[in-house]
Design a protein around this motif. Sequence first.
Motif, mmCIF file in Angstrom:
data_model
loop_
_atom_site.group_PDB
_atom_site.id
_atom_site.type_symbol
_atom_site.label_atom_id
_atom_site.label_comp_id
_atom_site.label_asym_id
_atom_site.label_seq_id
_atom_site.Cartn_x
_atom_site.Cartn_y
_atom_site.Cartn_z
ATOM 1 N N LEU A 8 -49.356 57.689 60.888
ATOM 2 C CA LEU A 8 -49.923 57.722 61.918
ATOM 3 C C LEU A 8 -51.313 57.121 61.685
ATOM 4 C CD1 LEU A 8 -48.814 61.148 63.553
ATOM 5 C CD2 LEU A 8 -48.352 58.712 64.422
ATOM 6 N N GLU A 9 -51.940 57.353 60.527
ATOM 7 C CA GLU A 9 -53.171 56.965 60.156
ATOM 8 C C GLU A 9 -53.330 55.594 60.004
ATOM 9 O OE1 GLU A 9 -55.370 60.532 57.923
ATOM 10 O OE2 GLU A 9 -54.010 59.406 56.738
ATOM 11 N N GLY A 10 -52.237 54.992 59.809
ATOM 12 C CA GLY A 10 -52.077 53.416 59.531
ATOM 13 C C GLY A 10 -52.079 52.900 58.082
ATOM 14 N N LYS A 11 -52.330 53.961 57.215
ATOM 15 C CA LYS A 11 -52.372 53.265 55.730
ATOM 16 C C LYS A 11 -51.040 53.057 55.186
ATOM 17 C CE LYS A 11 -54.030 52.555 51.775
ATOM 18 N NZ LYS A 11 -54.975 51.615 51.466
ATOM 19 N N TYR A 12 -49.859 53.590 55.746
ATOM 20 C CA TYR A 12 -48.592 53.235 55.576
ATOM 21 C C TYR A 12 -48.169 51.782 55.835
ATOM 22 C CZ TYR A 12 -43.940 54.940 53.768
ATOM 23 O OH TYR A 12 -43.035 55.210 52.862
ATOM 24 N N SER A 13 -48.749 51.459 56.885
ATOM 25 C CA SER A 13 -48.273 50.090 57.212
ATOM 26 C C SER A 13 -49.140 49.012 56.432
ATOM 27 C CB SER A 13 -48.583 49.840 58.526
ATOM 28 O OG SER A 13 -47.694 50.473 59.535
ATOM 29 N N GLU A 14 -50.528 49.399 56.028
ATOM 30 C CA GLU A 14 -51.088 48.717 55.231
ATOM 31 C C GLU A 14 -50.633 48.245 53.654
ATOM 32 O OE1 GLU A 14 -55.085 50.372 55.086
ATOM 33 O OE2 GLU A 14 -55.252 50.518 57.124
ATOM 34 N N VAL A 15 -49.896 49.423 53.124
ATOM 35 C CA VAL A 15 -49.347 49.024 51.843
ATOM 36 C C VAL A 15 -47.894 48.867 51.705
ATOM 37 C CG1 VAL A 15 -51.026 50.827 50.918
ATOM 38 C CG2 VAL A 15 -48.810 51.437 51.272
ATOM 39 N N TYR A 16 -47.268 49.033 52.987
ATOM 40 C CA TYR A 16 -45.725 48.621 53.450
ATOM 41 C C TYR A 16 -45.776 47.902 54.569
ATOM 42 C CZ TYR A 16 -45.172 52.318 49.845
ATOM 43 O OH TYR A 16 -45.198 53.176 48.556
ATOM 44 N N PRO A 17 -46.375 46.820 54.549
ATOM 45 C CA PRO A 17 -46.304 45.717 56.034
ATOM 46 C C PRO A 17 -45.015 45.509 56.556
ATOM 47 C CG PRO A 17 -47.571 44.649 54.156
ATOM 48 C CD PRO A 17 -46.602 45.788 53.293
ATOM 49 N N HIS A 18 -43.950 45.847 56.060
ATOM 50 C CA HIS A 18 -42.635 45.830 56.827
ATOM 51 C C HIS A 18 -42.262 46.920 57.748
ATOM 52 C CE1 HIS A 18 -41.429 47.992 53.028
ATOM 53 N NE2 HIS A 18 -40.488 48.402 53.767
ATOM 54 N N ILE A 19 -43.229 47.888 57.144
ATOM 55 C CA ILE A 19 -43.064 49.163 58.005
ATOM 56 C C ILE A 19 -44.167 49.163 59.128
ATOM 57 C CG2 ILE A 19 -42.958 51.865 58.234
ATOM 58 C CD1 ILE A 19 -40.880 50.849 56.524
ATOM 59 N N GLY A 20 -43.991 48.429 60.137
ATOM 60 C CA GLY A 20 -45.115 48.003 60.982
ATOM 61 C C GLY A 20 -45.498 49.146 62.123
ATOM 62 N N ARG A 21 -46.502 49.050 62.717
ATOM 63 C CA ARG A 21 -47.088 50.064 63.770
ATOM 64 C C ARG A 21 -46.329 49.737 65.112
ATOM 65 N NH1 ARG A 21 -53.179 51.735 62.326
ATOM 66 N NH2 ARG A 21 -52.212 53.732 63.638
ATOM 67 N N ASP A 22 -44.995 49.505 65.130
ATOM 68 C CA ASP A 22 -44.360 49.363 66.288
ATOM 69 C C ASP A 22 -43.035 49.970 66.390
ATOM 70 O OD1 ASP A 22 -42.889 47.616 64.697
ATOM 71 O OD2 ASP A 22 -43.851 45.979 65.155
ATOM 72 N N GLU A 23 -42.108 49.605 67.369
ATOM 73 C CA GLU A 23 -40.710 50.047 67.286
ATOM 74 C C GLU A 23 -40.005 49.754 66.174
ATOM 75 O OE1 GLU A 23 -37.006 50.737 70.750
ATOM 76 O OE2 GLU A 23 -38.772 49.307 70.971
ATOM 77 N N GLU A 24 -39.893 48.627 65.761
ATOM 78 C CA GLU A 24 -39.267 48.218 64.629
ATOM 79 C C GLU A 24 -39.526 48.685 63.277
ATOM 80 O OE1 GLU A 24 -36.493 46.255 61.892
ATOM 81 O OE2 GLU A 24 -36.365 46.732 64.274
#
Length: 788
Positions: A102-118
């Motif tokens: 939710l903070e956004g850091k996860y998607s920054e270090v793991y770009p394939h886990i984007g901040r969208d439905e997929e």
Amino acid sequence: MRTDESTALSQRDEQLELLDAWWRAANYLSVGQIYLLDNPLLKEPLRAEHVKPRLLGHWGTSPGLSFMYAHINRVIKQRQMQAMFVTGPGHGAPAIVASVYLEGKYSEVYPHIGRDEEGIRRLFRQFSFPGGIPSHVAAETPGSIHEGGELGYALTHAYGAAFDNPHLTVFCAVGDGEAETGPLSASWHSNKFLNPKTDGAVVPILHLNGYKIANPTVLARIPNEELADLMHGYGHKPYFVEGDDPPQMHRDMAAVLDQVVADLATTKERADEQTRPLWPMIVLRTPKGWTGPDMVDGEQVEGTFRSHQVPLSGIHSNPDHLRLLEEWLRSYRPQELFTESGALRPDIAALAPEGDLRMSASRHANGGVLLRELDRPDFRDYAVPVSSPGTSRSEATRVLGGYLAGVIERNRDNFRIMGPDETVSNRLGAVFDVTDRVWMAAREPGDVHIAPQGRVMEVLSEHLCEGWLEGYLLTGRHGLFNCYEAFIHIIDSMFNQHAKWMKVTNDIPWRAPVASLTYLLTSHVWRQDHNGFSHQDPGFIDHVVNKKSEVIRIYLPPDTNTLLSVMDHCLTSQQKVNVVVAGKQPQLNYLGIEEADLHCRRGVGVWEWASSDGSQEPDVVMACAGDIPTLETLAATDLLRRHLPGLKVRVINVVDLMKLQPPGEHPNGLSDAEFDGLFTTNKPIIFAYHSYPWLLHRLMYRRTNHDNLHVRGYKEEGTTTTPFDMVMLNDLDRFHLVIDVIDRVPGLPQRAAHVRQQMQDMRMKARDYTREHGEDMPEIADWVWPHA
């Protein structure tokens, strides 16, 4: 009520509503990680094929952890605080991973886990799934320095992170199950070592959800008054937040956190006062499995042990459980939290701190990015002079103490020595010429070298020392742990966890390397003759060798100058666990400092000055690893020279134990050609070794000449006796080594039978002398190398 007060209350209520929305989002993502493979936003009715075939993870602690995380974020953002979150209930990974996402850091270090439905679908799918991430708050989780797979170490890690970090606040979730462990119980005393002027702050949050896997927890079943007295006795001012009504709990938690932060500010303002502060802490009491299924199959789940792991099982075969799961997920109203594309609603996302102020993005939680190179003096300046090998004596660790004092002088804010009340006993007392022991509790006349500021931390708990140092290293600093060899076993499991953390982080690109964890083990097995059998155990080496070769290093320096060289190397290394074993009693010096450094960098080598094979092939190889085994090997070699002058003997000393493994097993290992060149392919090898002998067979079983290897070491024989009687009890003595040579070199059993008998007689004579005089024979105790 005045208009401005009414407006403030309205704004606060609106903020708490948003905070509740964040918490619901985290809970939704937590449940999704445990259960879902597909249909991440429930845009269609939930079907069995949307659910994972194997349901793993822990729900019970997760909502409480998400609750803490959300509220801590509020005070971080409001006050622009530098903060970390250490979570003891490591199985609450769904909550922490959800919050980091939710903070956004996860998607920054793991770009394939984007901040969208997929991205949410992938987040769900990877959790506790083959090829995915563990169910713990592991090294893969941004913001974490603590895995929590084994309970008991969260609070000591939190304090380790806070030492020498004056602007950092470490919030630490302590589970009530974890609070029952011995290490955690001792960890409450860490505040007696926390200096409010030079260190950061630690805010323990004792989370009472009432149950472990199947039993109630002790602290949840005692009255609040008794619990408050306990926490006060530990040196804390406890604040209680308890209930199950979310709106009221949000209001109460917000008010308490505001008060806690205010208390911390006051403590910092009064840091120059000599009295030890009463540090604030929070007792948070919530139902286990809060907001989860209330009843399942007629049994109470929420608020009981049944919510500990997976409250609903058998989803694929039980339609009623599938229905309950869908109702549970939809109770968080995901359509109010996420946009049609799957992004977190902007006004909810705005609750998170920005940049490095996010706990998931804290640079302290990725300490390698803050690591400064240790400023070291030249270890050669502390060397002892060696005019002739084996003719002078020194105390290796006493000399090392001078070098460590030099390290401390140059690194007043990023190097500490940890140990269980043994710094002086282990002959490192020279460090107290330049520093003190950290001590914030009361001081009395007669106390020596204790002060609010110092570089040495002593407490009679190996668990605390280990945990403090791990937290200190993982947040970007340097240190050393010194301990009696036999009792380092107390932290065997903690070492396991740290070594595994190092192994995993080696493969995580965004994790920057940290300084190695270095153990100095002294007061070792061969010179614990005065303390006896209980103090005689060199087996930590065997335990360490089980871990990945890329991580572990074991060094057995034979004398003072080699110890200086080894320690200087260890303190510069990264991403390793170094074990250094060295005696503290007066021992012979063998190598001048330049030769010692060269020998240590090789890790293993022939001592030509002790050998008699010249440029020829030896008749026997006398190998040794460890200071006492080296002494006995050289004394045996002296006897062989005197009694069997024609025998060609090659003496090999091993400093880096991992050199004995093939390079395919350990990166430091000798190639087969190098090994065969040293140890030969067909000659007897008599190996005197510091620890249990079977380990060397394990390390060298693939070598060409393994069949001719004979190892002498500790075989679990010991008592209170003399130093030489101790080696005789384990057949490591010089006379027995000579007998081993005679028994194994072809032709010698017949030609040297009289020498063998002499060696047996000398053993009996030496044994009788100790029984009559209570000490070793002078010719043994005072032996020096005579072949200068």
